[in-house]
Design a protein around this motif. Sequence first.
Motif, PDB file in Angstrom:
ATOM      1  N   ALA A   1      10.786   6.713  26.328  1.00  0.00           N
ATOM      2  CA  ALA A   1      11.862   5.759  26.023  1.00  0.00           C
ATOM      3  C   ALA A   1      11.475   4.829  24.881  1.00  0.00           C
ATOM      4  N   ALA A   2      10.193   4.823  24.501  1.00  0.00           N
ATOM      5  CA  ALA A   2       9.726   3.998  23.383  1.00  0.00           C
ATOM      6  C   ALA A   2       9.826   4.799  22.082  1.00  0.00           C
ATOM      7  N   PHE A   3       9.735   4.079  20.961  1.00  0.00           N
ATOM      8  CA  PHE A   3       9.879   4.709  19.647  1.00  0.00           C
ATOM      9  C   PHE A   3       8.815   4.165  18.708  1.00  0.00           C
ATOM     10  N   PHE A   4       8.219   5.048  17.913  1.00  0.00           N
ATOM     11  CA  PHE A   4       7.261   4.619  16.892  1.00  0.00           C
ATOM     12  C   PHE A   4       7.505   5.410  15.613  1.00  0.00           C
ATOM     13  N   ASP A   5       7.472   4.680  14.503  1.00  0.00           N
ATOM     14  CA  ASP A   5       7.678   5.332  13.210  1.00  0.00           C
ATOM     15  C   ASP A   5       6.904   4.563  12.141  1.00  0.00           C
ATOM     16  N   ILE A   6       6.440   5.289  11.142  1.00  0.00           N
ATOM     17  CA  ILE A   6       5.766   4.660  10.008  1.00  0.00           C
ATOM     18  C   ILE A   6       6.236   5.364   8.743  1.00  0.00           C
ATOM     19  N   LYS A   7       6.617   4.595   7.744  1.00  0.00           N
ATOM     20  CA  LYS A   7       7.142   5.191   6.520  1.00  0.00           C
ATOM     21  C   LYS A   7       6.810   4.318   5.310  1.00  0.00           C
ATOM     22  N   GLU A   8       6.917   4.935   4.135  1.00  0.00           N
ATOM     23  CA  GLU A   8       6.598   4.250   2.886  1.00  0.00           C
ATOM     24  C   GLU A   8       7.868   4.047   2.069  1.00  0.00           C
ATOM     25  N   PHE A   9       7.952   2.893   1.405  1.00  0.00           N
ATOM     26  CA  PHE A   9       9.078   2.592   0.531  1.00  0.00           C
ATOM     27  C   PHE A   9       8.639   2.700  -0.927  1.00  0.00           C
ATOM     28  N   GLU A  10       9.626   2.742  -1.829  1.00  0.00           N
ATOM     29  CA  GLU A  10       9.350   2.982  -3.240  1.00  0.00           C
ATOM     30  C   GLU A  10       8.524   1.876  -3.891  1.00  0.00           C
TER      31      GLU A  10
ATOM     32  N   GLY B   1       0.809  -1.211   0.000  1.00  0.00           N
ATOM     33  CA  GLY B   1       0.000   0.000   0.000  1.00  0.00           C
ATOM     34  C   GLY B   1       0.840   1.256   0.000  1.00  0.00           C
ATOM     35  N   LYS B   2       0.133   2.378   0.038  1.00  0.00           N
ATOM     36  CA  LYS B   2       0.779   3.684   0.096  1.00  0.00           C
ATOM     37  C   LYS B   2       0.388   4.377   1.388  1.00  0.00           C
ATOM     38  N   LEU B   3       1.302   5.205   1.883  1.00  0.00           N
ATOM     39  CA  LEU B   3       1.071   5.915   3.142  1.00  0.00           C
ATOM     40  C   LEU B   3       0.495   7.286   2.848  1.00  0.00           C
TER      41      LEU B   3
END
Length: 354
Positions: free
Chosen positions: A332-341, A305-307
């Motif tokens: 102290a926690a980390f969250f990330d969301i990203k899209e790839f090509e 999918g696409k973000l």
Amino acid sequence: MQKARKNISTYWKIQLIGWFSASLYWGFTAFASGHFLWKMGVADLIFDVSIGIGLTHLYRNFALKRGWDKLNLKKLISKMILSVLVLSILYMFLISSKLYLIRLIVLGENSVSFSVFFKSVQLQLFITGTRLMSIWILAYHLYHYSRLEIQTVKENARLSFIIKEAQLRNLSSQLNPHFFFNSLNNIKYLILENPKSARRAIDLLSELLRNSLDNTKGELVVLEEEINLVRDYLELEKIRFEDRLEIKIENKVDLSSQLILPFSIQLLVENAIKHGIEKRKKGGFIHVKVETEQEFLKITVRNSGKLETEIRNSGIGLSNLRERLRLQYNEAAFFDIKEFENETVLATILLPIK
């Protein structure tokens, strides 16, 4: 133009009022006893206030620099006792020096040496210093401790509210007409074609609704419980999408020994279905992976999918998750969301292993 007035902080108001009051009390005691000279009284007032504020302010800066204001009382007791002892000794030397100099300058008394004078007053001054410094240090740390407790209560209340909000959001999602009627329609057709699968779909749907209505969930749940919820959700969606949905759940940790925020992985998987798989004619895949990375528990949800920009920046569910992680783990926690090509979206959660 009038110059802006600079307000004196509460700390300095209390310091000035407290030490001035103590010095005035000592001066009044001397006045009432009949042994009072105005020159000595004024000099004592100035030096007493300066020494008292100087020593306690020095301690305050020292304690703040080392983060003592954030320690609980159990860890602080030994540090407080040692600090009172050191400050009392300093107070004893400074006040005895002050008394000797004032008497030397104002009264011209120099019949005894400082060492003789010091020995005659040291015990009384040490006891006075111990009493004053004990009161000041205890009051200072009780104030910070009470503020820390109030802040903790507020954050716990906020976290509890956000958890309930997440439960309601999750329930709303499961009762969403689109999801609910699709599931019922699939079950209806399965009753004739595959009764066994129909019974399984009904079990899955009821289990999802039961979890959504579960009010006993606390701040954290066992990771195994969250993964089972995700499995049920994806299995039900698999019935709807059939071959259009490819599912993989990979685990490299002991699920029964780790704790996690409830509905956290479920939220990411739900977003993957709603904003990824549903919008693709040919469907796609969802890959959930749980592993450890250094001293963190790493959870990733990768999907086709696409973000969408609004989902990344201001999605209610993701904003809710970020806030819950911040409150529960003190950033102290980390969250990330990203899209790839290659039209792949990756959501990552890093949690400190306790």
